[in-house]
Design a protein around this motif. Structure first.
Motif, PDB file in Angstrom:
ATOM      1  N   SER A 109       9.924   4.337 -18.532  1.00  0.00           N
ATOM      2  CA  SER A 109       9.979   5.701 -18.527  1.00  0.00           C
ATOM      3  C   SER A 109      11.362   6.008 -18.928  1.00  0.00           C
ATOM      4  O   SER A 109      11.309   7.305 -20.157  1.00  0.00           O
ATOM      5  CB  SER A 109       9.747   6.465 -17.015  1.00  0.00           C
ATOM      6  N   GLU A 110      12.473   5.855 -18.831  1.00  0.00           N
ATOM      7  CA  GLU A 110      13.580   6.004 -19.307  1.00  0.00           C
ATOM      8  C   GLU A 110      13.984   5.678 -20.833  1.00  0.00           C
ATOM      9  O   GLU A 110      14.405   6.300 -21.487  1.00  0.00           O
ATOM     10  CB  GLU A 110      14.915   5.682 -18.474  1.00  0.00           C
ATOM     11  N   THR A 111      13.480   4.541 -21.104  1.00  0.00           N
ATOM     12  CA  THR A 111      13.603   3.743 -22.542  1.00  0.00           C
ATOM     13  C   THR A 111      12.887   4.501 -23.372  1.00  0.00           C
ATOM     14  O   THR A 111      13.283   4.918 -24.707  1.00  0.00           O
ATOM     15  CB  THR A 111      13.675   2.411 -22.126  1.00  0.00           C
ATOM     16  N   PHE A 112      11.648   4.790 -23.006  1.00  0.00           N
ATOM     17  CA  PHE A 112      10.613   5.205 -24.052  1.00  0.00           C
ATOM     18  C   PHE A 112      10.198   6.613 -23.868  1.00  0.00           C
ATOM     19  O   PHE A 112       9.256   7.188 -24.534  1.00  0.00           O
ATOM     20  CB  PHE A 112       9.602   4.316 -24.451  1.00  0.00           C
ATOM     21  N   GLU A 113      10.685   7.451 -22.795  1.00  0.00           N
ATOM     22  CA  GLU A 113      10.488   8.682 -22.544  1.00  0.00           C
ATOM     23  C   GLU A 113       9.026   8.872 -22.260  1.00  0.00           C
ATOM     24  O   GLU A 113       8.430   9.861 -23.010  1.00  0.00           O
ATOM     25  CB  GLU A 113      10.979   9.754 -23.695  1.00  0.00           C
ATOM     26  N   GLY A 152       3.831   3.522 -15.505  1.00  0.00           N
ATOM     27  CA  GLY A 152       3.218   2.810 -14.446  1.00  0.00           C
ATOM     28  C   GLY A 152       2.148   1.820 -14.937  1.00  0.00           C
ATOM     29  O   GLY A 152       2.126   0.876 -14.791  1.00  0.00           O
ATOM     30  N   MET A 153       1.268   2.758 -15.971  1.00  0.00           N
ATOM     31  CA  MET A 153       0.252   1.654 -16.695  1.00  0.00           C
ATOM     32  C   MET A 153       0.681   0.671 -17.405  1.00  0.00           C
ATOM     33  O   MET A 153       0.367  -0.615 -17.475  1.00  0.00           O
ATOM     34  CB  MET A 153      -0.518   2.664 -17.426  1.00  0.00           C
ATOM     35  N   ASN A 174       0.749  -1.085  -0.113  1.00  0.00           N
ATOM     36  CA  ASN A 174      -0.038  -0.145  -0.237  1.00  0.00           C
ATOM     37  C   ASN A 174       0.802   1.327  -0.062  1.00  0.00           C
ATOM     38  O   ASN A 174       0.212   2.436  -0.145  1.00  0.00           O
ATOM     39  CB  ASN A 174      -1.006   0.079   1.126  1.00  0.00           C
ATOM     40  N   PHE A 175       2.055   1.025  -0.070  1.00  0.00           N
ATOM     41  CA  PHE A 175       3.169   2.184   0.205  1.00  0.00           C
ATOM     42  C   PHE A 175       3.422   2.666  -1.204  1.00  0.00           C
ATOM     43  O   PHE A 175       3.412   4.146  -1.438  1.00  0.00           O
ATOM     44  CB  PHE A 175       4.311   1.685   1.110  1.00  0.00           C
ATOM     45  N   ALA A 176       3.839   1.774  -1.997  1.00  0.00           N
ATOM     46  CA  ALA A 176       4.558   2.335  -3.411  1.00  0.00           C
ATOM     47  C   ALA A 176       3.603   3.058  -4.168  1.00  0.00           C
ATOM     48  O   ALA A 176       4.011   4.106  -4.548  1.00  0.00           O
ATOM     49  CB  ALA A 176       4.933   1.004  -4.304  1.00  0.00           C
ATOM     50  N   PRO A 177       2.167   3.029  -4.296  1.00  0.00           N
ATOM     51  CA  PRO A 177       1.331   3.776  -4.989  1.00  0.00           C
ATOM     52  C   PRO A 177       1.240   5.240  -4.775  1.00  0.00           C
ATOM     53  O   PRO A 177       0.913   6.029  -5.354  1.00  0.00           O
ATOM     54  CB  PRO A 177       0.052   3.049  -5.153  1.00  0.00           C
ATOM     55  N   LEU A 178       1.357   5.440  -3.005  1.00  0.00           N
ATOM     56  CA  LEU A 178       1.138   6.738  -2.405  1.00  0.00           C
ATOM     57  C   LEU A 178       2.539   7.171  -2.029  1.00  0.00           C
ATOM     58  O   LEU A 178       2.490   8.241  -1.336  1.00  0.00           O
ATOM     59  CB  LEU A 178       0.459   6.411  -1.400  1.00  0.00           C
ATOM     60  N   LEU A 179       3.695   6.750  -2.687  1.00  0.00           N
ATOM     61  CA  LEU A 179       4.888   7.138  -2.264  1.00  0.00           C
ATOM     62  C   LEU A 179       5.050   8.667  -2.308  1.00  0.00           C
ATOM     63  O   LEU A 179       5.941   9.354  -1.456  1.00  0.00           O
ATOM     64  CB  LEU A 179       5.785   6.270  -3.418  1.00  0.00           C
TER      65      LEU A 179
END
Length: 489
Positions: free
Chosen positions: A321-325, A332-333, A34-39
């Motif tokens: 995110s880094e590979t395809f900008e 995340g999706m 429950n922590f990661a999505p609300l980081l």
């Protein structure tokens, strides 16, 4: 054993147990992740640094390695109904602590204690094995593992939305607290609705809770050897928060942790000797023997399967995110496609194992896993995004189907020790995650995927040592009579 038909739409008999089990596991994973999505909201609300956030992520998994071993033993001794209910209730407390923490120290203690809820998985493995015959066991365990595991993806999708609905800077607190409330309420539901075995069946318990039984001298030394990586992973976690890395703890505390881990290993060695010393003077009757190498092979395979899944889920959004900008939300999706495969892949691996045999299924899926990560190592910005996502999903199928096939085999080794065996194998999954994520902090993404592929090939080699579960296993009744349990057709 419940011999009624396998009907996924039913909510009676063994199917009720299966549904309540995966629901319990699902809730443990929602709470654990429950922590990661609300980081970002937590970081902003508590005024934490990036290093402190990373520390919380490490602490979140630290306790799970010993917890799975401990909870596995408790399950064998006291039964899944009591242990699962207690775990859900007790672990709601650190969940509430985290939800209403005001400082980094409070949040850190809460996340560390919440690592214990990651042990819930082990309990259901034993419970499901009590209710389903060998020819349905892989499918049932796969559904339990796959649908329950989906809790992490469900948390990722629902909790940010829930936090927004509550609104304000405390939205994340209410969203987190709701997961704790779910855990607490379901503890009572589980206790009221579940029984450890079908009516008239015996719940076999190990003679000893302090250490795993083995039945040969060679297995005694193999058990001691297989314990070392679990302590080494905990030492690795200590090193990651030491002054050599993120400096969360002092050098003195780091050395104290190392000394404690060595002392604990020596203590465990003494317990293993106390429980098993008789095998050096009196051979175990053949009918009661089991091969610990079966457990060792499954440990290695779960290191590569679940270990890589936990590690890859942690880094995949950043990789895309880094590979395809991509934007963080889009990344995340896209990355969630990997976790989504759990709904069908893990049950699929268990089902294939039921139909085709345990060993051949593991060989095929482990080979596919190795090739899958070799394929992912080839992904570059020159690829079309949807092809890269398809490659990740293909790899994910073999990873999660492999997990299903591993736990289709675990309950067929020694019934009364299923919790202990599942605990050790499950812990190896977390050991794998710690090792892979540590490696990732030193190498690029391509090398990271290559490393996982190499460990999968190592798993393929160890599979040559595994024997296909055949015939029956014997368990001793309290009155001294023997019950024979089928493990193959």
């Amino acid at each position: 054993m419940d011999r009624t038909s396998f009907n996924i739409l039913s909510f009676t008999g063994k199917m009720k147990i299966l549904h309540l089990s995966w629901m319990a596991f699902f809730i443990t994973f929602v709470v654990w992740f429950n922590f990661a999505p609300l980081l970002l909201a937590v970081k902003e609300s508590l005024g934490l640094s990036t290093e402190e956030i990373k520390t919380l992520l490490i602490l979140n998994v630290a306790l799970t390695i010993p917890a799975r071993v401990i909870v596995g033993s408790l399950t064998d001794k006291y039964g899944p109904r009591v242990v699962y209910s207690a775990l859900l209730a007790v672990c709601s407390i650190p969940c509430f602590m985290f939800a209403f923490s005001d400082t980094f120290l409070e949040a850190a203690i809460a996340r560390f204690l919440l690592g214990f809820i990651g042990a819930g998985f082990v309990i259901g493995i034993r419970l499901v094995s009590e209710w389903f015959p060998h020819n349905e066991l892989g499918t049932a365990e796969g559904i339990y593992g796959g649908w329950g595991n989906f809790g992490s993806a469900a948390a990722a999708f629902s909790l940010p939305t829930l936090a927004l609905l509550f609104g304000g800077e405390d939205g994340w607190r209410y969203a987190t607290a709701i997961t704790g409330l779910m855990s607490l309420v379901f503890a009572f539901v589980f206790y009221a609705k579940v029984s450890d075995t079908p009516k008239g069946s015996t719940y076999f318990k190990p003679a000893n809770l302090t250490a795993m039984e083995v039945t040969s001298k060679g297995d005694f030394f193999l058990l001691l050897l297989m314990k070392i990586p679990m302590y080494a992973a905990l030492a690795l976690l200590a090193w990651k928060v030491s002054p050599s890395n993120i400096a969360m703890i002092s050098a003195e505390v780091t050395y104290l942790i190392y000394a404690t881990l060595i002392a604990l290993y020596i203590y465990e060695l003494s317990q293993v000797w106390k429980v098993n010393k008789s095998i050096f003077t009196t051979p175990v009757p053949e009918i009661h023997q089991y091969k610990f190498k079966q457990v060792a092979v499954l440990n290695v395979l779960y290191f590569a399967t679940f270990g890589s899944e936990l590690a890859v889920i942690s880094m995949l959004p950043l990789f895309f995110s880094e590979t395809f900008e991509l934007t963080p939300v889009m990344a995340g999706m896209v990355a969630s496609a990997y976790a989504f495969m759990n709904l069908v892949s893990r049950p699929g691996g268990g089902w294939i194992s039921d139909k085709c045999g345990r060993k051949i299924t593991l060989v095929i899926l482990t080979a596919g896993l190795a090739l899958g990560y070799l394929l992912m190592a080839q992904i570059t910005s020159g690829w079309t995004l949807w092809i890269a996502v398809a490659a990740a999903m293909l790899c994910s199928f073999f990873v999660q189907a492999g997990e299903g096939a591993v736990f289709a085999t675990v309950p067929l080794i020694k019934r009364r020790m299923t919790g202990q065996i599942a605990g050790m194998t499950g812990a190896y999954g977390n050991v794998g995650a710690v090792v892979y994520l540590t490696i990732l902090s030193f190498v690029d993404y391509q090398t990271f995927f290559y490393v996982i592929a190499v460990t999968a090939f190592c798993g393929l080699v160890t599979l040559s040592l595994m024997a296909e579960p055949k015939g029956q296993m014997a368990e001793l009744n309290p009155d001294g009579s023997v019950t024979m349990i089928d493990v193959s057709h």
